[in-house]
Design a protein around this motif. Structure first.
Motif, PDB file in Angstrom:
ATOM      1  N   LEU A   1       2.772 -14.810  -6.940  1.00  0.00           N
ATOM      2  CA  LEU A   1       3.158 -15.584  -8.113  1.00  0.00           C
ATOM      3  C   LEU A   1       2.405 -16.911  -8.156  1.00  0.00           C
ATOM      4  O   LEU A   1       2.058 -17.393  -9.236  1.00  0.00           O
ATOM      5  CB  LEU A   1       4.670 -15.799  -8.142  1.00  0.00           C
ATOM      6  N   ASP A   2       2.139 -17.497  -7.002  1.00  0.00           N
ATOM      7  CA  ASP A   2       1.344 -18.728  -6.989  1.00  0.00           C
ATOM      8  C   ASP A   2      -0.073 -18.472  -7.490  1.00  0.00           C
ATOM      9  O   ASP A   2      -0.656 -19.317  -8.177  1.00  0.00           O
ATOM     10  CB  ASP A   2       1.310 -19.336  -5.586  1.00  0.00           C
ATOM     11  N   GLU A   3      -0.633 -17.313  -7.177  1.00  0.00           N
ATOM     12  CA  GLU A   3      -1.959 -16.980  -7.698  1.00  0.00           C
ATOM     13  C   GLU A   3      -1.909 -16.814  -9.215  1.00  0.00           C
ATOM     14  O   GLU A   3      -2.842 -17.217  -9.912  1.00  0.00           O
ATOM     15  CB  GLU A   3      -2.510 -15.724  -7.027  1.00  0.00           C
ATOM     16  N   LEU A   4      -0.829 -16.236  -9.724  1.00  0.00           N
ATOM     17  CA  LEU A   4      -0.678 -16.139 -11.181  1.00  0.00           C
ATOM     18  C   LEU A   4      -0.566 -17.523 -11.803  1.00  0.00           C
ATOM     19  O   LEU A   4      -1.143 -17.775 -12.866  1.00  0.00           O
ATOM     20  CB  LEU A   4       0.535 -15.290 -11.554  1.00  0.00           C
ATOM     21  N   ARG A   5       0.146 -18.429 -11.151  1.00  0.00           N
ATOM     22  CA  ARG A   5       0.231 -19.801 -11.654  1.00  0.00           C
ATOM     23  C   ARG A   5      -1.157 -20.437 -11.697  1.00  0.00           C
ATOM     24  O   ARG A   5      -1.526 -21.111 -12.668  1.00  0.00           O
ATOM     25  CB  ARG A   5       1.177 -20.621 -10.784  1.00  0.00           C
ATOM     26  N   GLY A   6      -1.936 -20.213 -10.652  1.00  0.00           N
ATOM     27  CA  GLY A   6      -3.296 -20.729 -10.623  1.00  0.00           C
ATOM     28  C   GLY A   6      -4.156 -20.129 -11.716  1.00  0.00           C
ATOM     29  O   GLY A   6      -4.983 -20.822 -12.331  1.00  0.00           O
ATOM     30  N   LEU A   7      -3.965 -18.856 -11.989  1.00  0.00           N
ATOM     31  CA  LEU A   7      -4.686 -18.185 -13.065  1.00  0.00           C
ATOM     32  C   LEU A   7      -4.366 -18.831 -14.408  1.00  0.00           C
ATOM     33  O   LEU A   7      -5.268 -19.068 -15.212  1.00  0.00           O
ATOM     34  CB  LEU A   7      -4.325 -16.697 -13.089  1.00  0.00           C
ATOM     35  N   VAL A   8      -3.099 -19.141 -14.632  1.00  0.00           N
ATOM     36  CA  VAL A   8      -2.685 -19.759 -15.900  1.00  0.00           C
ATOM     37  C   VAL A   8      -3.433 -21.076 -16.109  1.00  0.00           C
ATOM     38  O   VAL A   8      -3.983 -21.325 -17.188  1.00  0.00           O
ATOM     39  CB  VAL A   8      -1.150 -19.983 -15.927  1.00  0.00           C
TER      40      VAL A   8
END
Length: 107
Positions: free
Chosen positions: A73-80
């Motif tokens: 989920l942190d990687e998804l946050r970074g993607l955003v």
């Protein structure tokens, strides 16, 4: 990677057999099997492209697949955040909206 089970997509592939053949033979049979990128990394690239195009529903499905493939989920946050700066703020918000259900499930 498996083809989608979305009934509308299945109807499209039934109506346009050439599109199904290209999906099966080229996209799923070649592109997704290339060794240059790991599966999870290929999903991250796909997420960036879908976000840049504002493809909300596809993003939701691919984000879930990504989490199942080991994307955090942190990687998804970074993607955003990355998408917001490189593809535009609306694209970043679209990616954030697509991830909300996954974020909510984690809390």
């Amino acid at each position: 990677m498996q083809p989608t089970n979305d009934p509308e997509f299945i109807r499209v592939y039934d109506s346009v057999p050439q599109l199904r053949r290209l999906r099966d033979q080229v996209l799923l049979g070649d592109v997704w099997k290339q060794a240059e990128l790991a599966y999870r990394d290929r999903i991250l690239v796909t997420l960036g492209v879908l976000a840049a195009g504002g493809k909300l529903e596809a993003l939701k499905a691919w984000m879930r697949r990504g989490v199942e493939a080991g994307i955090t989920l942190d990687e998804l946050r970074g993607l955003v955040v990355q998408v917001a700066f490189y593809a535009g703020w609306p694209a970043g918000l679209c990616a954030g909206r697509a991830a909300l259900e996954l974020f909510d499930e984690a809390t």
